[in-house]
Scaffold this motif. Structure first.
Motif, PDB file in Angstrom:
ATOM      1  N   ALA A  57       0.741  -1.447   0.125  1.00 47.85           N
ATOM      2  CA  ALA A  57      -0.056   0.047  -0.014  1.00 47.85           C
ATOM      3  C   ALA A  57       0.935   1.299   0.051  1.00 47.85           C
ATOM      4  O   ALA A  57       0.604   2.126  -0.794  1.00 47.85           O
ATOM      5  N   LEU A  58       1.951   1.229   0.838  1.00 44.11           N
ATOM      6  CA  LEU A  58       2.840   2.572   0.921  1.00 44.11           C
ATOM      7  C   LEU A  58       3.690   2.677  -0.527  1.00 44.11           C
ATOM      8  O   LEU A  58       3.345   3.802  -0.854  1.00 44.11           O
ATOM      9  N   GLN A  59       3.902   1.473  -1.131  1.00 44.62           N
ATOM     10  CA  GLN A  59       4.503   1.729  -2.488  1.00 44.62           C
ATOM     11  C   GLN A  59       3.452   2.359  -3.547  1.00 44.62           C
ATOM     12  O   GLN A  59       3.931   2.981  -4.191  1.00 44.62           O
ATOM     13  N   GLN A  60       2.351   1.808  -3.398  1.00 39.75           N
ATOM     14  CA  GLN A  60       1.390   2.573  -4.429  1.00 39.75           C
ATOM     15  C   GLN A  60       1.136   3.797  -4.066  1.00 39.75           C
ATOM     16  O   GLN A  60       0.826   4.608  -4.984  1.00 39.75           O
ATOM     17  N   PHE A  61       1.007   4.167  -2.948  1.00 40.86           N
ATOM     18  CA  PHE A  61       0.630   5.564  -2.472  1.00 40.86           C
ATOM     19  C   PHE A  61       1.886   6.355  -2.852  1.00 40.86           C
ATOM     20  O   PHE A  61       1.505   7.651  -3.457  1.00 40.86           O
ATOM     21  N   ILE A  62       2.770   6.120  -2.707  1.00 39.73           N
ATOM     22  CA  ILE A  62       4.080   6.717  -2.991  1.00 39.73           C
ATOM     23  C   ILE A  62       3.994   6.895  -4.659  1.00 39.73           C
ATOM     24  O   ILE A  62       4.282   8.114  -5.061  1.00 39.73           O
ATOM     25  N   GLU A  63       3.939   6.040  -5.424  1.00 32.79           N
ATOM     26  CA  GLU A  63       3.881   6.204  -6.810  1.00 32.79           C
ATOM     27  C   GLU A  63       2.567   7.042  -7.215  1.00 32.79           C
ATOM     28  O   GLU A  63       2.876   7.962  -8.071  1.00 32.79           O
ATOM     29  N   ASN A  64       1.636   6.879  -6.648  1.00 31.09           N
ATOM     30  CA  ASN A  64       0.215   7.793  -6.953  1.00 31.09           C
ATOM     31  C   ASN A  64       0.728   9.297  -6.775  1.00 31.09           C
ATOM     32  O   ASN A  64       0.287   9.983  -7.547  1.00 31.09           O
ATOM     33  N   ARG A  65       1.168   9.425  -5.613  1.00 34.54           N
ATOM     34  CA  ARG A  65       1.505  10.962  -5.243  1.00 34.54           C
ATOM     35  C   ARG A  65       2.437  11.378  -5.827  1.00 34.54           C
ATOM     36  O   ARG A  65       2.331  12.626  -6.302  1.00 34.54           O
ATOM     37  N   TRP A  66       3.683  10.723  -6.366  1.00 29.73           N
ATOM     38  CA  TRP A  66       4.601  11.226  -6.969  1.00 29.73           C
ATOM     39  C   TRP A  66       3.944  11.668  -8.550  1.00 29.73           C
ATOM     40  O   TRP A  66       4.329  12.727  -8.996  1.00 29.73           O
ATOM     41  N   GLN A  67       3.294  10.753  -9.104  1.00 31.78           N
ATOM     42  CA  GLN A  67       2.631  11.162 -10.425  1.00 31.78           C
ATOM     43  C   GLN A  67       1.908  12.323 -10.206  1.00 31.78           C
ATOM     44  O   GLN A  67       1.836  13.319 -11.036  1.00 31.78           O
ATOM     45  N   GLN A  68       1.123  12.426  -9.125  1.00 33.23           N
ATOM     46  CA  GLN A  68       0.296  13.782  -9.126  1.00 33.23           C
ATOM     47  C   GLN A  68       1.037  14.834  -8.871  1.00 33.23           C
ATOM     48  O   GLN A  68       0.870  16.022  -9.691  1.00 33.23           O
ATOM     49  N   SER A  69       1.975  14.725  -8.209  1.00 34.38           N
ATOM     50  CA  SER A  69       2.831  16.310  -7.917  1.00 34.38           C
ATOM     51  C   SER A  69       3.693  16.256  -9.317  1.00 34.38           C
ATOM     52  O   SER A  69       3.862  17.824  -9.443  1.00 34.38           O
ATOM     53  N   GLN A  70       4.079  15.345 -10.220  1.00 35.94           N
ATOM     54  CA  GLN A  70       4.722  15.869 -11.347  1.00 35.94           C
ATOM     55  C   GLN A  70       3.908  16.610 -12.167  1.00 35.94           C
ATOM     56  O   GLN A  70       4.209  17.352 -12.985  1.00 35.94           O
ATOM     57  N   GLN A  71       2.566  16.304 -12.228  1.00 32.85           N
ATOM     58  CA  GLN A  71       1.677  17.028 -12.979  1.00 32.85           C
ATOM     59  C   GLN A  71       1.565  18.196 -12.638  1.00 32.85           C
ATOM     60  O   GLN A  71       1.641  19.037 -13.524  1.00 32.85           O
ATOM     61  N   LEU A 127      11.003  14.461  -3.273  1.00 38.33           N
ATOM     62  CA  LEU A 127      10.189  15.819  -2.948  1.00 38.33           C
ATOM     63  C   LEU A 127      11.035  16.992  -2.715  1.00 38.33           C
ATOM     64  O   LEU A 127      10.796  17.922  -3.325  1.00 38.33           O
ATOM     65  N   SER A 128      12.092  16.782  -1.779  1.00 36.46           N
ATOM     66  CA  SER A 128      12.708  18.039  -1.558  1.00 36.46           C
ATOM     67  C   SER A 128      13.738  18.262  -2.715  1.00 36.46           C
ATOM     68  O   SER A 128      13.851  19.333  -2.964  1.00 36.46           O
ATOM     69  N   ASP A 129      14.180  17.388  -3.549  1.00 35.94           N
ATOM     70  CA  ASP A 129      15.116  17.690  -4.533  1.00 35.94           C
ATOM     71  C   ASP A 129      14.073  18.358  -5.608  1.00 35.94           C
ATOM     72  O   ASP A 129      14.653  19.167  -6.140  1.00 35.94           O
ATOM     73  N   ARG A 130      13.044  17.880  -5.720  1.00 34.86           N
ATOM     74  CA  ARG A 130      11.988  18.502  -6.819  1.00 34.86           C
ATOM     75  C   ARG A 130      11.523  19.840  -6.417  1.00 34.86           C
ATOM     76  O   ARG A 130      11.626  20.783  -7.415  1.00 34.86           O
ATOM     77  N   LEU A 131      11.264  20.220  -5.011  1.00 32.52           N
ATOM     78  CA  LEU A 131      10.888  21.391  -4.683  1.00 32.52           C
ATOM     79  C   LEU A 131      12.161  22.293  -4.841  1.00 32.52           C
ATOM     80  O   LEU A 131      11.928  23.524  -5.341  1.00 32.52           O
ATOM     81  N   ALA A 132      13.430  22.011  -4.544  1.00 34.67           N
ATOM     82  CA  ALA A 132      14.388  22.733  -4.803  1.00 34.67           C
ATOM     83  C   ALA A 132      14.694  22.937  -6.289  1.00 34.67           C
ATOM     84  O   ALA A 132      15.226  24.171  -6.850  1.00 34.67           O
ATOM     85  N   GLN A 133      14.384  22.065  -7.130  1.00 36.61           N
ATOM     86  CA  GLN A 133      14.457  22.420  -8.458  1.00 36.61           C
ATOM     87  C   GLN A 133      13.505  23.358  -9.034  1.00 36.61           C
ATOM     88  O   GLN A 133      13.795  24.279  -9.831  1.00 36.61           O
ATOM     89  N   GLU A 134      12.426  23.361  -8.526  1.00 33.15           N
ATOM     90  CA  GLU A 134      11.327  24.145  -8.991  1.00 33.15           C
ATOM     91  C   GLU A 134      11.567  25.601  -8.456  1.00 33.15           C
ATOM     92  O   GLU A 134      11.259  26.597  -8.976  1.00 33.15           O
ATOM     93  N   LEU A 135      12.062  25.730  -7.235  1.00 36.78           N
ATOM     94  CA  LEU A 135      12.569  26.857  -6.690  1.00 36.78           C
ATOM     95  C   LEU A 135      13.609  27.784  -7.632  1.00 36.78           C
ATOM     96  O   LEU A 135      13.469  28.946  -7.883  1.00 36.78           O
ATOM     97  N   LYS A 136      14.583  26.837  -8.003  1.00 33.39           N
ATOM     98  CA  LYS A 136      15.444  27.371  -9.013  1.00 33.39           C
ATOM     99  C   LYS A 136      14.967  27.833 -10.054  1.00 33.39           C
ATOM    100  O   LYS A 136      15.388  28.977 -10.793  1.00 33.39           O
ATOM    101  N   ARG A 137      14.147  27.042 -10.713  1.00 32.08           N
ATOM    102  CA  ARG A 137      13.305  27.582 -11.777  1.00 32.08           C
ATOM    103  C   ARG A 137      12.533  28.807 -11.533  1.00 32.08           C
ATOM    104  O   ARG A 137      12.594  29.612 -12.459  1.00 32.08           O
TER     105      ARG A 137
END
Length: 193
Positions: A57-71, A127-137
């Motif tokens: 369930a955790l693995q599926q949750f992580i995958e689902n939320r990651w896809q949503q965040s990327q959108q 998530l931390s890495d992606r937030l930093a990337q988006e802040l740089k952008r």
């Protein structure tokens, strides 16, 4: 031996709801049986035990939320993408009116189960890495205050994410939570001119 036939995604979604609502320790196999509609034998066959169901369930949750965040982060304006991500998080959490599965599992397992702790560190770091990337952008686009440290601002956003993941059990006012998101974005936004 017969293989259990069921929609794995639906079963894990149902299990997530139970684990979010009750926590791992208070969830029984009977709870999972009722939520998933599967007999305990089918659950054991597919996932070995309750811990196996949680891991899947955790693995599926992580995958689902990651896809949503990327959108959300596909937004042309990086700062608006961050706002979109935070507001999507509010919506997701209020839909179920429960703790985030990651936050709940960290609270229960972080000091007693190294495998689960390690599993949970991966999405937080991503998530931390992606937030930093988006802040740089956002900074490159001229949308971020120029005197802000990307590292400090990333940590501030990360604290906001952790807070949002905990609040819906206590504060279920979507307007208040979204206003907090808007206030944070305005704090880091470059002056419009």
């Amino acid at each position: 031996m017969r293989t259990a036939e069921f929609d794995r995604h639906e079963v894990l979604e149902a299990a997530m709801e139970v684990f979010c609502r009750k926590g791992y320790a208070n969830t029984t196999m009977q709870d999972l049986k009722i939520a998933t509609g599967l007999h305990p034998g089918s659950l054991y066959c597919a996932f070995t035990n309750k811990r196996g169901i949680l891991l899947a369930a955790l693995q599926q949750f992580i995958e689902n939320r990651w896809q949503q965040s990327q959108q959300c982060f596909q937004h042309e304006n990086a700062l608006e993408g961050i706002r979109s991500y935070l507001k999507r998080l509010v919506t997701n959490l209020l839909e179920k009116n429960s703790y985030c599965l990651l936050s709940r599992t960290i609270a229960e397992f972080s000091h007693i189960d190294d495998e689960i702790s390690q599993m949970l560190m991966v999405p937080w770091q991503q998530l931390s890495d992606r937030l930093a990337q988006e802040l740089k952008r956002a900074a490159a686009q001229g949308h971020l205050k120029s005197d802000l440290s990307i590292q400090d601002t990333t940590q501030m956003l990360f604290v906001m994410v952790m807070g949002l993941r905990s609040f819906p059990c206590i504060l279920v006012d979507e307007q208040v939570l979204n206003a907090s998101v808007d206030s944070l974005i305005e704090l880091i936004r470059a002056p419009r001119g």
